[in-house]
Design a protein around this motif. Structure first.
Motif, PDB file in Angstrom:
ATOM      1  N   LEU A 136      -9.785   7.589  -2.409  1.00 10.04           N
ATOM      2  CA  LEU A 136      -9.991   6.863  -3.503  1.00 10.04           C
ATOM      3  C   LEU A 136      -9.021   5.640  -3.145  1.00 10.04           C
ATOM      4  O   LEU A 136      -9.175   5.011  -4.088  1.00 10.04           O
ATOM      5  CB  LEU A 136      -9.782   7.633  -4.755  1.00 10.04           C
ATOM      6  N   LEU A 137      -7.537   5.750  -3.126  1.00 13.70           N
ATOM      7  CA  LEU A 137      -6.861   4.832  -3.118  1.00 13.70           C
ATOM      8  C   LEU A 137      -6.776   4.049  -1.703  1.00 13.70           C
ATOM      9  O   LEU A 137      -6.244   3.049  -1.989  1.00 13.70           O
ATOM     10  CB  LEU A 137      -5.300   5.755  -3.366  1.00 13.70           C
ATOM     11  N   ASN A 138      -6.806   4.490  -0.260  1.00 11.86           N
ATOM     12  CA  ASN A 138      -7.478   3.535   0.346  1.00 11.86           C
ATOM     13  C   ASN A 138      -6.062   3.444   0.982  1.00 11.86           C
ATOM     14  O   ASN A 138      -5.815   2.672   0.902  1.00 11.86           O
ATOM     15  CB  ASN A 138      -8.280   2.289   0.518  1.00 11.86           C
ATOM     16  N   MET A 139      -5.171   4.656   1.088  1.00 11.78           N
ATOM     17  CA  MET A 139      -4.144   4.993   1.728  1.00 11.78           C
ATOM     18  C   MET A 139      -4.356   5.534   2.494  1.00 11.78           C
ATOM     19  O   MET A 139      -4.301   6.683   3.259  1.00 11.78           O
ATOM     20  CB  MET A 139      -2.820   6.293   0.237  1.00 11.78           C
ATOM     21  N   ARG A 140      -4.048   4.718   3.845  1.00  9.50           N
ATOM     22  CA  ARG A 140      -4.073   5.053   5.074  1.00  9.50           C
ATOM     23  C   ARG A 140      -3.245   4.109   5.935  1.00  9.50           C
ATOM     24  O   ARG A 140      -2.659   3.347   5.691  1.00  9.50           O
ATOM     25  CB  ARG A 140      -5.888   4.464   5.918  1.00  9.50           C
ATOM     26  N   ASP A 141      -3.003   4.723   7.028  1.00  9.75           N
ATOM     27  CA  ASP A 141      -2.338   4.383   8.250  1.00  9.75           C
ATOM     28  C   ASP A 141      -2.803   4.031   9.389  1.00  9.75           C
ATOM     29  O   ASP A 141      -3.095   5.145  10.188  1.00  9.75           O
ATOM     30  CB  ASP A 141      -0.981   5.364   8.573  1.00  9.75           C
ATOM     31  N   GLY A 142      -3.277   3.093   9.464  1.00 11.91           N
ATOM     32  CA  GLY A 142      -4.362   2.698  10.978  1.00 11.91           C
ATOM     33  C   GLY A 142      -5.716   3.517  10.337  1.00 11.91           C
ATOM     34  O   GLY A 142      -6.533   3.010   9.306  1.00 11.91           O
ATOM     35  N   ILE A 143      -6.288   4.393  11.141  1.00 10.12           N
ATOM     36  CA  ILE A 143      -7.506   5.260  11.119  1.00 10.12           C
ATOM     37  C   ILE A 143      -6.926   6.708  10.244  1.00 10.12           C
ATOM     38  O   ILE A 143      -8.004   6.946   9.395  1.00 10.12           O
ATOM     39  CB  ILE A 143      -7.737   5.062  12.217  1.00 10.12           C
ATOM     40  N   TYR A 144      -5.980   6.853   9.759  1.00  6.74           N
ATOM     41  CA  TYR A 144      -5.365   8.045   9.345  1.00  6.74           C
ATOM     42  C   TYR A 144      -5.156   8.472   8.182  1.00  6.74           C
ATOM     43  O   TYR A 144      -4.554   6.723   7.903  1.00  6.74           O
ATOM     44  CB  TYR A 144      -4.464   8.892  10.067  1.00  6.74           C
ATOM     45  N   PHE A 145      -5.105   9.124   7.384  1.00  6.75           N
ATOM     46  CA  PHE A 145      -5.221   8.825   5.867  1.00  6.75           C
ATOM     47  C   PHE A 145      -2.799   9.075   5.913  1.00  6.75           C
ATOM     48  O   PHE A 145      -1.999   9.125   7.250  1.00  6.75           O
ATOM     49  CB  PHE A 145      -4.809   9.870   5.669  1.00  6.75           C
ATOM     50  N   SER A 146      -2.209   7.977   5.736  1.00  8.35           N
ATOM     51  CA  SER A 146      -0.950   8.530   4.897  1.00  8.35           C
ATOM     52  C   SER A 146      -0.167   9.355   4.193  1.00  8.35           C
ATOM     53  O   SER A 146      -0.243  11.050   4.325  1.00  8.35           O
ATOM     54  CB  SER A 146      -0.379   7.604   4.189  1.00  8.35           C
TER      55      SER A 146
END
Length: 522
Positions: free
Chosen positions: A338-348
């Motif tokens: 929901l927060l769109n927290m990503r490191d590239g294509i993966y979640f943070s």
């Protein structure tokens, strides 16, 4: 009494077995079978038959039956305390080193979701699209201005007749064509078009004297049945404006849904973290009980079965803790999405640590009494202000507008059109639009040969007029109209002479003869 005796027998058997085996050699054993009753049976009196054993109830074996060989072997098995290994589960529970932690409040999560959510960005672009559709619908009634110009210079070789009689080797022509057009549509359905044409031509035949032609054309067309009226012609604008309102309500609905999902996911994460804390406390209690059981077993005051049960409890608590931590990771992934927290294509890989905690409030009975009235008010308010209800109302209005437009499209096409043209052909450009403009431009008339009168000025917009004035400051007095013959002479005298005439009279005569030969005779 038989139950007490059976328990005493079992306890004596276990004590004897543990006494024969050292404290380190203890193996788990299943629950022992009920021991037979060792109470001696009184001898039967003479003349009386021996007492028969009582039949077992509910198909249960008799209490006084002796132990079977299998039961004796099960009682002699050793209890292995190391059957359950809790150290491997301890490694899983400890897990890898903790990742970077990110402390967020509920308000910060909501703001971050509104800024980075792709759904909100897509819905906002739909609003811009509806604004473009509205501008397109209004552009139907914008005037359209077009213009074109063309210049042509042509040289053509003259035929044998012209070369023989007219002494012309080639025919040359200069032409300039230009036009300006303004057209559009009114809200009533009227289609208008205003066109101005201006052409200039210079050829060998007119001795390269400029000839101007053109005019002003006004055209109107009004539908009478199909396409008539404000309601039909403005329907696209109304539909586009309502569609913009629908997109606005959808944008509000997307924000409301996103905020609700963020709040739910945030408190779900808080709940799973609290569950992990409870599971950790339960594991700590189970480990403390295992430590006590192991110490008692070392002192000989506890059985190995108690240690084994304590280890089983520790393993169960460790499994519960692993499941609870997995639920925390799942809840974090939902909130990160929901927060769109990503490191590239993966979640943070950052761990979200909620700052807010639920607070307890006192229970009030008055709030429960007013709950029914508040529910009714909430329902009425939701029916009036919810975006879904407002969107449905606008869609109903759009459907009615589409129905009216479709009904008008079924009517036959009956139009009334008219056109007005005003133009001329002359050697002067100002004479082409005579009567279309109120501007007055004066020019000097040629002075007759042998006349000593000064140049007079007249208005070219009304050739042939008798109002001649010597000075623009003092208007000339009105004169009576001259006789018809006199007026003709005056008009012919005031007609402007060509700018340039051929110096040789022979050329004119030759052209006249050539025209007489080429034109068919009646």
């Amino acid at each position: 009494m038989s139950g007490i005796r059976r328990f005493a027998c079992v306890f004596l058997c276990l004590s004897m077995m543990f006494a024969s085996v050292g404290p380190a050699q203890v193996a788990p054993a299943p629950a022992p079978a009920p021991a037979p009753d060792l109470e001696p049976v009184a001898p039967a009196e003479a003349g009386q038959p021996a007492p028969q054993p009582a039949a077992p109830e509910n198909n249960r074996p008799a209490v006084d039956q002796p132990l079977t060989e299998e039961q004796r072997q099960m009682l002699q098995q050793k209890i292995d305390v190391g059957t359950i290994n809790v150290e491997q589960l301890r490694e899983v529970v400890d897990g890898p080193a903790e990742a970077e932690r990110l402390r967020l409040t509920l308000q910060e999560c909501i703001e971050l979701a509104l800024l980075q959510s792709p759904d909100i960005q897509v819905t906002q672009l739909e609003r811009f699209k509806s604004d473009a559709d509205l501008m397109t619908a209004k552009g139907e009634f914008d005037p359209l201005l077009t213009g074109q110009a063309q210049y042509t210079h042509a040289i053509q070789q003259a035929n044998a007749a012209y070369r023989l009689f007219g002494n012309l080797t080639s025919v040359e022509a200069y032409s300039t064509t230009s036009s300006v057009d303004v057209g559009g549509k009114l809200h009533t359905g009227t289609i208008y078009d205003v066109r101005v044409d201006l052409n200039k031509e210079e050829t060998t035949y007119n001795q390269f004297i400029a000839e101007w032609s053109g005019g002003l054309t006004i055209t109107l067309r009004q539908p009478l049945l199909r396409g008539r009226g404000f309601a039909y012609n403005r329907s696209r604008i109304v539909l586009a404006r309502r569609l913009g309102e629908v997109n606005q309500y959808q944008f509000q609905l997307a924000i409301m849904n996103l905020v609700a999902q963020v709040v739910k996911s945030y408190w779900d994460l808080v709940g799973t973290i609290e569950n992990v804390m409870v599971r950790e406390q339960a594991l700590a209690n189970a480990e403390r009980l295992l430590d006590i059981s192991q110490r008692q077993l070392g002192l000989g005051t506890a059985a190995a079965i108690e240690v084994l049960q304590a280890k089983a409890g520790v393993a169960a608590r460790q499994s519960d803790l692993i499941a609870a931590r997995s639920a925390v990771a799942d809840a974090e992934d939902v909130l990160k999405q929901l927060l769109n927290m990503r490191d590239g294509i993966y979640f943070s890989s950052k761990r979200i640590v909620p700052v807010n905690r639920p607070s307890l409030t006192e229970f009030n009975l008055e709030d429960v009494k007013n709950l029914e009235s508040e529910i009714e008010q909430s329902i009425d308010l939701a029916l009036e202000t919810r975006p879904e209800m407002l969107t449905a109302a606008l869609e109903i209005q759009n459907a009615k507008t589409d129905r009216q437009r479709a009904a008008n499209d079924l009517l036959p096409t009956v139009d009334v059109s008219g056109s007005l043209f005003q133009g001329a052909r002359n050697h002067y450009m100002s004479e082409v639009f005579t009567g279309t403009s109120q501007a007055r431009r004066h020019h000097q008339l040629p002075r007759p040969p042998g006349s000593t009168r000064p140049h007079a000025r007249t208005n070219p917009g009304s050739p042939g007029t008798d109002r001649v004035r010597k000075s623009p400051r003092r208007p000339a007095p009105r004169r009576r109209p001259a006789p018809r013959r006199t007026r003709r002479r005056t008009r012919a005298r005031r007609t402007p002479a060509p700018r340039q005439l051929l110096p040789k009279r022979r050329t004119n005569q030759t052209l006249q003869r050539l025209s007489a030969l080429l034109l068919p005779q009646e």
